[in-house]
Design a protein around this motif. Structure first.
Motif, mmCIF file in Angstrom:
data_model
loop_
_atom_site.group_PDB
_atom_site.id
_atom_site.type_symbol
_atom_site.label_atom_id
_atom_site.label_comp_id
_atom_site.label_asym_id
_atom_site.label_seq_id
_atom_site.Cartn_x
_atom_site.Cartn_y
_atom_site.Cartn_z
ATOM 1 N N GLU A 95 49.203 78.423 89.104
ATOM 2 C CA GLU A 95 48.615 79.697 89.500
ATOM 3 C C GLU A 95 49.092 80.099 90.892
ATOM 4 O O GLU A 95 49.401 81.260 91.152
ATOM 5 C CB GLU A 95 47.083 79.614 89.472
ATOM 6 C CG GLU A 95 46.392 80.920 89.838
ATOM 7 C CD GLU A 95 44.879 80.823 89.788
ATOM 8 O OE1 GLU A 95 44.221 81.733 90.311
ATOM 9 O OE2 GLU A 95 44.360 79.833 89.233
ATOM 10 N N LYS A 96 49.158 79.138 91.783
ATOM 11 C CA LYS A 96 49.623 79.394 93.144
ATOM 12 C C LYS A 96 51.084 79.842 93.136
ATOM 13 O O LYS A 96 51.442 80.881 93.699
ATOM 14 C CB LYS A 96 49.460 78.129 93.983
ATOM 15 C CG LYS A 96 49.859 78.263 95.458
ATOM 16 C CD LYS A 96 49.759 76.912 96.154
ATOM 17 C CE LYS A 96 49.967 77.017 97.653
ATOM 18 N NZ LYS A 96 48.767 77.434 98.371
ATOM 19 N N ASP B 133 50.523 73.984 101.059
ATOM 20 C CA ASP B 133 51.915 73.771 101.474
ATOM 21 C C ASP B 133 52.193 74.779 102.582
ATOM 22 O O ASP B 133 52.486 75.941 102.320
ATOM 23 C CB ASP B 133 52.857 73.977 100.284
ATOM 24 C CG ASP B 133 54.314 73.675 100.603
ATOM 25 O OD1 ASP B 133 54.739 73.900 101.746
ATOM 26 O OD2 ASP B 133 55.039 73.220 99.691
ATOM 27 N N ALA B 134 52.078 74.318 103.823
ATOM 28 C CA ALA B 134 52.151 75.223 104.976
ATOM 29 C C ALA B 134 53.467 75.996 105.010
ATOM 30 O O ALA B 134 53.483 77.209 105.278
ATOM 31 C CB ALA B 134 51.961 74.433 106.269
ATOM 32 N N ALA B 135 54.585 75.317 104.743
ATOM 33 C CA ALA B 135 55.891 75.980 104.819
ATOM 34 C C ALA B 135 56.031 77.039 103.725
ATOM 35 O O ALA B 135 56.499 78.159 103.983
ATOM 36 C CB ALA B 135 57.009 74.946 104.706
ATOM 37 N N LEU B 136 55.625 76.699 102.513
ATOM 38 C CA LEU B 136 55.725 77.647 101.405
ATOM 39 C C LEU B 136 54.790 78.831 101.611
ATOM 40 O O LEU B 136 55.153 79.985 101.357
ATOM 41 C CB LEU B 136 55.402 76.942 100.086
ATOM 42 C CG LEU B 136 55.571 77.774 98.813
ATOM 43 C CD1 LEU B 136 57.029 78.171 98.621
ATOM 44 C CD2 LEU B 136 55.068 76.997 97.597
ATOM 45 N N GLU B 137 53.584 78.563 102.088
ATOM 46 C CA GLU B 137 52.626 79.641 102.337
ATOM 47 C C GLU B 137 53.111 80.573 103.434
ATOM 48 O O GLU B 137 52.949 81.798 103.352
ATOM 49 C CB GLU B 137 51.265 79.046 102.687
ATOM 50 C CG GLU B 137 50.591 78.354 101.494
ATOM 51 C CD GLU B 137 49.509 77.366 101.894
ATOM 52 O OE1 GLU B 137 49.103 77.371 103.075
ATOM 53 O OE2 GLU B 137 49.081 76.571 101.034
ATOM 54 N N SER C 60 66.070 87.952 104.351
ATOM 55 C CA SER C 60 65.816 86.640 104.944
ATOM 56 C C SER C 60 64.536 86.025 104.368
ATOM 57 O O SER C 60 64.501 84.841 104.017
ATOM 58 C CB SER C 60 65.700 86.766 106.467
ATOM 59 O OG SER C 60 65.388 85.530 107.056
ATOM 60 N N ALA C 61 63.485 86.843 104.266
ATOM 61 C CA ALA C 61 62.211 86.355 103.726
ATOM 62 C C ALA C 61 62.343 86.001 102.250
ATOM 63 O O ALA C 61 61.786 85.000 101.784
ATOM 64 C CB ALA C 61 61.126 87.407 103.933
ATOM 65 N N ASP C 62 63.074 86.821 101.514
ATOM 66 C CA ASP C 62 63.280 86.555 100.092
ATOM 67 C C ASP C 62 64.025 85.238 99.891
ATOM 68 O O ASP C 62 63.656 84.422 99.034
ATOM 69 C CB ASP C 62 64.078 87.698 99.469
ATOM 70 C CG ASP C 62 64.404 87.462 98.006
ATOM 71 O OD1 ASP C 62 63.505 87.610 97.169
ATOM 72 O OD2 ASP C 62 65.571 87.124 97.712
ATOM 73 N N ARG D 268 62.269 82.200 97.981
ATOM 74 C CA ARG D 268 62.957 81.846 96.739
ATOM 75 C C ARG D 268 63.400 80.376 96.766
ATOM 76 O O ARG D 268 63.277 79.653 95.778
ATOM 77 C CB ARG D 268 64.166 82.758 96.546
ATOM 78 C CG ARG D 268 64.830 82.665 95.205
ATOM 79 C CD ARG D 268 66.041 83.589 95.180
ATOM 80 N NE ARG D 268 65.643 84.981 95.270
ATOM 81 C CZ ARG D 268 65.347 85.746 94.234
ATOM 82 N NH1 ARG D 268 65.384 85.237 93.017
ATOM 83 N NH2 ARG D 268 65.007 87.013 94.389
ATOM 84 N N GLY D 269 63.924 79.934 97.918
ATOM 85 C CA GLY D 269 64.356 78.544 98.032
ATOM 86 C C GLY D 269 63.210 77.569 97.851
ATOM 87 O O GLY D 269 63.342 76.555 97.157
ATOM 88 N N GLY D 270 62.060 77.875 98.467
ATOM 89 C CA GLY D 270 60.895 77.010 98.327
ATOM 90 C C GLY D 270 60.373 76.961 96.909
ATOM 91 O O GLY D 270 60.038 75.890 96.378
ATOM 92 N N VAL D 271 60.302 78.122 96.279
ATOM 93 C CA VAL D 271 59.808 78.196 94.902
ATOM 94 C C VAL D 271 60.750 77.481 93.947
ATOM 95 O O VAL D 271 60.323 76.730 93.060
ATOM 96 C CB VAL D 271 59.627 79.673 94.489
ATOM 97 C CG1 VAL D 271 59.421 79.793 92.981
ATOM 98 C CG2 VAL D 271 58.447 80.292 95.225
#
Length: 309
Positions: free
Chosen positions: A33-34, A98-102, A155-157, A161-164
């Motif tokens: 879900e996250k 997940d601090a980095a992903l969030e 840059s944000a995408d 995207r890399g984290g996901v």
């Protein structure tokens, strides 16, 4: 120069497969879900955001508009971003934390939310042809703001995207192993294995320096799983895989082979091909990265609609 690398996947929007919800305790949010909240933002908004930039730079030079352009197209707007912002805020409170992903998700939501009204402002300006009244003064003023907003979004995408994708890759491998253990190599196994191999092909084609041997190996493995999936009988209680999913998987295979041959044989693009690639219609060119990306995204869409049988 390799004839392919002038038209790469960079700055293009690759869709991401959603994760099936895990069986969990009543009312307890699942890890999927996250992640699916983040995937939903990317799949709904990224392609259109990149298309807006491509549309704009199809007629504007890097220095901005002058009003002397032969054709003035303007740009595209993007879809409403409020749901993305709301969904990210909610997802960021869910487990597993997940601090980095969030942080990446928040940065994505912020960047795309800032891009939305700016694109609308630019779209109104060019659609209403107001540049004819102010000699492109506002167009020149909008240019650096648009470039900065697109750069921030890209840059944000990339970060989100890399984290996901890293999480998706790990979970896909774990899921495939669990399906094989519990069910054997039936329909669900083949669908998941096919999607893993499709991503491998896409990444091999998109390498900074494409290696024909690596691409060919990935293609051979992908073709094998496509054939095995298509030949499944759907008998003995096993689910039948939909024809749309099979068709999408074979279209991706065809284009991947065409692109591999273009790279291997160093086949240049024709003048007409280059015009379509530069105009944002590269998906119409056989054996091109934009065509491969389109076919991959269609495969993802077929999977997300329910090919996970």
């Amino acid at each position: 120069m390799n004839p392919i690398r002038a038209f790469v996947f960079a700055g293009a929007a690759v869709l991401i497969a959603s994760l099936a919800p895990e069986v969990a305790a009543a009312q307890a949010p699942s890890p999927s879900e996250k992640l699916n909240a983040y995937v939903g933002c990317i799949n709904r908004l990224s392609e259109r955001a990149y298309d807006s930039r491509k549309r704009y730079f199809s007629w504007v030079s890097k220095n901005g508009p002058t009003s002397k352009e032969r054709i003035i197209y303007g740009t595209y707007t993007i879809y409403d971003t409020s749901d993305c912002k709301k969904n990210v805020e909610k997802a960021n409170t869910l487990e597993p934390r997940d601090a980095a992903l969030e942080a990446a998700a928040s940065a994505y939501a912020e960047a795309v939310t800032k891009l939305e009204p700016l694109l609308k402002e630019a779209d109104d300006y060019y659609k209403q042809e107001d540049y004819k009244d102010d000699r492109m003064a506002k167009g020149r003023a909008l240019h650096p703001r648009l470039v900065a907003a697109w750069d921030a979004f890209a840059s944000a995408d990339k970060e989100l995207r890399g984290g996901v994708e890293a999480i998706n890759d790990r979970r896909a491998a774990e899921k495939l192993a669990e399906i094989e253990r519990s069910e054997g190599r039936k329909a669900r196994y083949h669908v998941e294995a096919l999607m893993i191999q499709a991503k491998r092909v896409l990444r091999a084609q998109d390498a900074a320096t494409p290696d024909v041997a690596t691409i060919t190996a990935a293609l051979n493995d992908y073709e094998s799983i496509v054939k095995a999936t298509e030949q499944l009988p759907g008998a003995d209680g096993d689910a039948k895989i939909g024809s749309m999913f099979i068709s999408s998987s074979k279209s991706f295979l065809t284009t991947a082979k065409q692109l591999m041959r273009r790279i291997r044989d160093k086949v240049p693009y024709s003048t007409g091909d280059k015009m379509m690639l530069n105009a944002g219609s590269g998906w119409m060119v056989e054996g091109s990265p934009p065509r491969l990306l389109r076919d991959y995204n269609q495969l993802i869409e077929s999977y997300n609609r329910g090919a996970r049988t």
